[in-house]
Design an enzyme around this catalytic site. Structure first.
Site, PDB file in Angstrom:
ATOM      1  N   GLU A  24       0.679  -0.954  -0.243  1.00  0.00           N
ATOM      2  CA  GLU A  24      -0.374  -0.069  -0.336  1.00  0.00           C
ATOM      3  C   GLU A  24       0.875   1.795   0.678  1.00  0.00           C
ATOM      4  O   GLU A  24       2.313   1.641   0.213  1.00  0.00           O
ATOM      5  CB  GLU A  24      -0.875   0.097   1.275  1.00  0.00           C
ATOM      6  N   LYS A  31       2.133   4.419   1.292  1.00  0.00           N
ATOM      7  CA  LYS A  31       2.060   5.420   2.732  1.00  0.00           C
ATOM      8  C   LYS A  31       2.033   6.719   2.615  1.00  0.00           C
ATOM      9  O   LYS A  31       2.582   7.578   2.610  1.00  0.00           O
ATOM     10  CB  LYS A  31       3.554   5.258   3.649  1.00  0.00           C
ATOM     11  N   ASP A  48       1.025  10.633   4.035  1.00  0.00           N
ATOM     12  CA  ASP A  48       1.750  11.049   4.744  1.00  0.00           C
ATOM     13  C   ASP A  48       0.664  11.670   5.400  1.00  0.00           C
ATOM     14  O   ASP A  48       0.375  13.242   4.996  1.00  0.00           O
ATOM     15  CB  ASP A  48       3.305  11.824   4.052  1.00  0.00           C
ATOM     16  N   TYR A  56      -7.431   2.044   5.861  1.00  0.00           N
ATOM     17  CA  TYR A  56      -7.122   1.257   5.211  1.00  0.00           C
ATOM     18  C   TYR A  56      -6.202  -0.007   6.827  1.00  0.00           C
ATOM     19  O   TYR A  56      -5.856  -1.202   6.150  1.00  0.00           O
ATOM     20  CB  TYR A  56      -5.665   1.545   4.974  1.00  0.00           C
ATOM     21  N   LYS A 115      10.534   3.042   4.038  1.00  0.00           N
ATOM     22  CA  LYS A 115      10.584   4.363   3.837  1.00  0.00           C
ATOM     23  C   LYS A 115      11.756   5.144   1.816  1.00  0.00           C
ATOM     24  O   LYS A 115      12.652   4.460   2.458  1.00  0.00           O
ATOM     25  CB  LYS A 115      11.113   5.636   5.242  1.00  0.00           C
ATOM     26  N   CYS A 119      31.139  42.366  10.796  1.00  0.00           N
ATOM     27  CA  CYS A 119      29.568  41.861  10.772  1.00  0.00           C
ATOM     28  C   CYS A 119      28.217  42.134  10.562  1.00  0.00           C
ATOM     29  O   CYS A 119      27.519  43.524  10.460  1.00  0.00           O
ATOM     30  CB  CYS A 119      29.075  42.149  12.483  1.00  0.00           C
ATOM     31  N   CYS A 123      25.945  45.101  13.334  1.00  0.00           N
ATOM     32  CA  CYS A 123      26.548  46.109  13.920  1.00  0.00           C
ATOM     33  C   CYS A 123      27.546  46.710  12.997  1.00  0.00           C
ATOM     34  O   CYS A 123      28.694  47.560  13.634  1.00  0.00           O
ATOM     35  CB  CYS A 123      26.981  45.302  15.339  1.00  0.00           C
ATOM     36  N   CYS A 169      30.914  37.526  15.408  1.00  0.00           N
ATOM     37  CA  CYS A 169      31.833  39.415  16.108  1.00  0.00           C
ATOM     38  C   CYS A 169      31.607  38.999  17.586  1.00  0.00           C
ATOM     39  O   CYS A 169      30.941  38.900  17.866  1.00  0.00           O
ATOM     40  CB  CYS A 169      29.820  39.633  15.961  1.00  0.00           C
ATOM     41  N   CYS A 212      26.884  44.055  20.265  1.00  0.00           N
ATOM     42  CA  CYS A 212      25.441  43.738  18.981  1.00  0.00           C
ATOM     43  C   CYS A 212      24.651  43.230  19.174  1.00  0.00           C
ATOM     44  O   CYS A 212      24.392  42.461  20.521  1.00  0.00           O
ATOM     45  CB  CYS A 212      26.923  42.398  17.940  1.00  0.00           C
TER      46      CYS A 212
HETATM   47  S1  IVH Z   1      -1.106   0.406   8.784  1.00  0.00           S
HETATM   48  C1  IVH Z   1      -1.314  -2.084  12.715  1.00  0.00           C
HETATM   49  N1  IVH Z   1      -1.034   1.272   6.655  1.00  0.00           N
HETATM   50  O1  IVH Z   1       2.137   5.208   8.505  1.00  0.00           O
HETATM   51  C2  IVH Z   1      -1.303  -1.101  10.587  1.00  0.00           C
HETATM   52  N2  IVH Z   1      -0.249   2.912   7.978  1.00  0.00           N
HETATM   53  O2  IVH Z   1       4.229   5.150  10.795  1.00  0.00           O
HETATM   54  C3  IVH Z   1      -0.801   0.436  11.354  1.00  0.00           C
HETATM   55  N3  IVH Z   1      -0.218   4.842   7.173  1.00  0.00           N
HETATM   56  O3  IVH Z   1       0.039   5.111  11.954  1.00  0.00           O
HETATM   57  C4  IVH Z   1      -0.856   1.161  10.211  1.00  0.00           C
HETATM   58  N4  IVH Z   1      -0.451   4.955   5.154  1.00  0.00           N
HETATM   59  O4  IVH Z   1      -0.244   6.854  10.064  1.00  0.00           O
HETATM   60  C5  IVH Z   1      -0.766   1.463   7.544  1.00  0.00           C
HETATM   61  N5  IVH Z   1      -1.316   2.065   4.528  1.00  0.00           N
HETATM   62  C6  IVH Z   1      -0.972   2.563   5.094  1.00  0.00           C
HETATM   63  C7  IVH Z   1      -0.023   3.887   5.757  1.00  0.00           C
HETATM   64  C8  IVH Z   1      -0.452   3.556   7.136  1.00  0.00           C
HETATM   65  C9  IVH Z   1       0.566   5.685   6.224  1.00  0.00           C
HETATM   66  C10 IVH Z   1       0.935   6.039   8.202  1.00  0.00           C
HETATM   67  C11 IVH Z   1      -0.146   5.372   9.647  1.00  0.00           C
HETATM   68  C12 IVH Z   1       0.813   5.128  11.233  1.00  0.00           C
HETATM   69  C13 IVH Z   1       2.038   5.457   9.969  1.00  0.00           C
HETATM   70  C14 IVH Z   1       2.809   4.654  10.441  1.00  0.00           C
END
Ligand code: IVH
Length: 669
Positions: A114, A116, A118, A223, A311, A405, A408, A423, A428
């Site tokens: 999935e 992630k 933000d 999710y 990440k 500076c 001053c 400085c 100053c």
């Molecule tokens: S699953 C037990 N799925 O990422 C399962 N988290 O770094 C827990 N997040 O706290 C989370 N997209 O706020 C899951 N597709 C996704 C996500 C996701 C963003 C965030 C969520 C979590 C944080 C962890």
């Protein structure tokens, strides 16, 4: 009469149904079924009926999406099942390790990959098909009740398609376009801009006025289903489909893959396409598909062992170095800063980056007008990585270090063997203001309510010129409360915060004084060795250098600082005002296992935070550093350790688990 009320109730039910369905088709499915004009006509009709018959307002009425409730604060909600975070992986080999750990348990894994998102996570609860509460994650156990604000999010159903009790979890986020629109308007109104999509979403959901939250046009992907088995669901993928069919917005990129190769393909594809998405993502989440397998893997205190987050590496973008300007720090240190053509890196707009000192600029061979690459990783401050020499046109201007500076205009100096210019003008004003801001900052005297702007105001108005003036602010109470923006209550809070800072333990004061080269760690070390400011003021360079980690440069700075009449007078004044000058924290113990030893922590810790371990180790006489070498006494290894673990093993350095350190810490409790 009764009859007509019955008809009105029927009409309200009908309108709620039509409008909620239209909302779902438009916002979740992206397939409008009625025109905007029709929607407006129905909602206006409903508003009128609800105004005339408030007793007939339904919980799931779409008018609750408009917002209107203004809260004093948020109530707390306890999560029956804790909202956990995810462990992180950063590269292919760590993903393979994650997969191997699962296979080692005898599982042949399938995964759901999935995006992630933000934003910030949310837990939504439905009773009998109706939304009854929405809560933020908080510390994972207790979150905040944001039900009113969540109702303003059009993709969060007020009523789902089956009249069941259910909890679902997902991410509230703001799209890139919405952030852009909001910031365009804020810019026109001279308001500070929202930094990035995540901060904007988090700030918006915590608005006490739900009308403001509604105006922020947030969105939500679902999710996670915490109790899949209650609904006879056997895989995560099925859970996603089930939640989608109930009316939740799930992410269309979710993908079921059969092995680790499938994960890597998904990551490569999404990394390529990341910038085309209408919202920000900061990685890829990998989840074991079978619920039974998830149970088999279980949890640590912080993370599920059946999922992890890959990440993205720090993002690099190119921009133009428009100028190099100089700022003066509290110690008088002069720092060159890059003024950049504003660029968005990892969701935040970057227009400045520190260039540290003259040597840094020279080593990077920066010229004004150059195209440079900028890198930002997560919340880390942005840095200039390198200059693109091939893009030079010949128009670039050479960098020239200043000799006066910028504030001053007095000459600046560089000490022998050091890289920074200073400085040294005691009058100053730049240094004074910076020094005052540092004195009150969180890790120093920690005086809440005295932000940088207020310090600058008070300095310019003549109320605060030196540290001790802060403790006389209460004498100016009347003049302060008459100032615009400083109400009775805020001044009271400020005066209380100033008063309680007098009790701080010595290390805070030592750090706050701004002695050159005495940072937070050194201040703590000095406070725990000398226990009182008076004793430290008597110390000689020879004596100080006997302390491990205090070299000659630091020792000289300390002795020089306390040798100056002006500083002695300041300390005398602070003492007269009742500021504590003794160390009141825990004492350092002499221990066989930690005394004068060096440790490195790698991987995610579960029982402690890194700061806690570092603090405990320093109280037991040891210290932590960031890189492994032959001199490292032991490496403390958490979950998903990185390359430091491999290096420690190659060098034959003892490896300690969290359980090992827990046992040792207990021994000295
Ligand atoms: S699953 C037990 N799925 O990422 C399962 N988290 O770094 C827990 N997040 O706290 C989370 N997209 O706020 C899951 N597709 C996704 C996500 C996701 C963003 C965030 C969520 C979590 C944080 C962890």
């Amino acid at each position: 009469m009764e009859e007509s009320k019955y008809n009105i109730k029927q009409r309200i039910d009908e309108l709620v149904k039509i409008l909620n369905e239209a909302n779902y088709n438009y916002h979740v499915l992206d397939k409008p079924t009625i025109t905007d004009q029709e929607f407006d006509k129905y909602i206006r009709e409903l508003i009128v009926l609800e105004e005339e018959h408030p007793d007939l307002i339904r919980d799931d009425s779409p008018t609750s999406r408009i917002g209107g409730t203004v809260l004093e604060g948020f109530e707390k909600i306890t999560h029956e099942i804790p909202m956990l975070s995810l462990s992180n992986v950063f590269n292919e080999s760590e993903i393979i390790n994650f997969d191997s750990r699962i296979r080692k348990e005898g599982i042949t894994p399938h995964y759901v990959c999935e995006l992630k998102i933000d934003g910030l996570s949310v837990s939504l609860k439905y009773k009998n098909g109706k939304l009854v509460s929405a809560a933020t994650r908080g510390d994972g156990v207790v979150g905040e009740d944001i039900t009113n604000n969540a109702k303003t999010i059009k993709t969060i159903p007020l009523v789902i398609k089956q009249p069941i009790d259910i909890e679902v979890r997902g991410e509230i986020y703001m799209s890139k376009k919405t952030l852009e629109n909001i910031n365009r308007i804020r810019k026109e109104n001279n308001q500070p801009l929202l930094q990035n999509c995540r901060n904007a979403a988090a700030g918006s959901i915590r608005q006490l006025d739900s009308k403001v939250a509604a105006s922020r046009k947030l969105d939500c992907f679902i999710y996670h289903l915490p109790n899949p088995e209650d609904y006879g669901i056997k895989t995560h993928y099925e859970a996603l489909e089930f939640m989608r069919d109930l009316g939740f917005k799930t992410n269309p990129n979710n993908k079921l893959v059969m092995d680790e190769k499938g994960i890597l393909d998904f990551i490569n594809y999404q990394t390529e396409n990341r910038n085309k998405l209408p919202y920000d993502i900061d990685g890829i989440v990998i989840k074991l598909n079978s619920i039974q397998d998830q149970k088999r893997m279980g949890f640590t205190a912080k993370y599920p062992k059946w999922a992890t987050a890959y990440k993205f590496p720090a993002e690099e973008v190119l921009t133009k170095l428009k100028d190099i300007i100089f700022t003066v720090g509290r110690t008088g240190q002069i720092t060159p800063n890059a003024v950049l053509d504003p660029v968005i890196v990892m969701g935040s707009t970057i227009s400045r980056a520190t260039l540290h000192n003259e040597d840094f600029v020279i080593s990077k061979d920066l010229k004004i007008g150059d195209i440079v690459s900028i890198r930002k990783a997560g919340d880390v401050i942005p840095e200039v990585v390198e200059v693109k020499k091939e893009r030079r046109t010949g128009e670039e201007k050479d960098f020239e270090m200043i000799n006066k500076c910028p504030i001053c205009k007095e000459f600046i100096y560089k000490r022998e063997g050091q890289v920074d210019y200073y400085c040294v003008n005691p009058l100053c004003p730049a240094k004074d203001i910076e020094g005052l801001c540092h004195f009150v900052s969180r890790k120093a005297m920690n005086i809440d309510g005295l932000g940088d702007r207020i310090i600058e105001d008070f300095y310019n108005m003549g109320y605060i010129k030196d540290f001790h003036d802060i403790y006389h602010l209460s004498n100016h109470r009347d003049s302060l409360t008459s100032l615009e923006g400083y109400g009775d209550k805020s001044i009271d809070n400020l005066i209380n915060a100033i008063e309680s800072s007098k009790k701080n333990s010595l290390e805070r004061l030592l750090f706050a004084l701004g002695i050159p080269n005495v940072g937070e760690k050194t201040a703590k070390l000095l406070a725990t060795k000398y226990l009182s400011l008076d004793a430290l003021m008597e110390a000689t360079v020879e004596e100080l250098t006997l302390i491990p980690d205090i070299g000659e440069i630091i020792a000289k700075c300390i002795v020089e600082y306390f040798g100056k009449r002006k500083n002695k007078d300041l300390i005398e004044k602070l003492k007269e005002l009742g500021i504590n000058t003794l160390y009141t924290g825990e004492l350092i113990q002499e221990t066989e296992e930690f005394q004068n030893k060096t440790f490195v922590i790698t991987g995610s810790l579960v029982k402690y935070t890194r700061d806690e371990v570092e603090e405990k180790i320093s109280l037991l006489g040891g210290k932590c550093t960031s890189s492994v070498s032959k001199k490292t006494s032991a490496v403390i290894v958490g979950e998903n350790p990185g390359s430091k673990y491999d290096k420690a093993r190659n060098l034959g350095i003892p490896i300690w688990s969290e359980d090992d350190i827990e046992e040792l810490f207990k021994k000295y409790e």
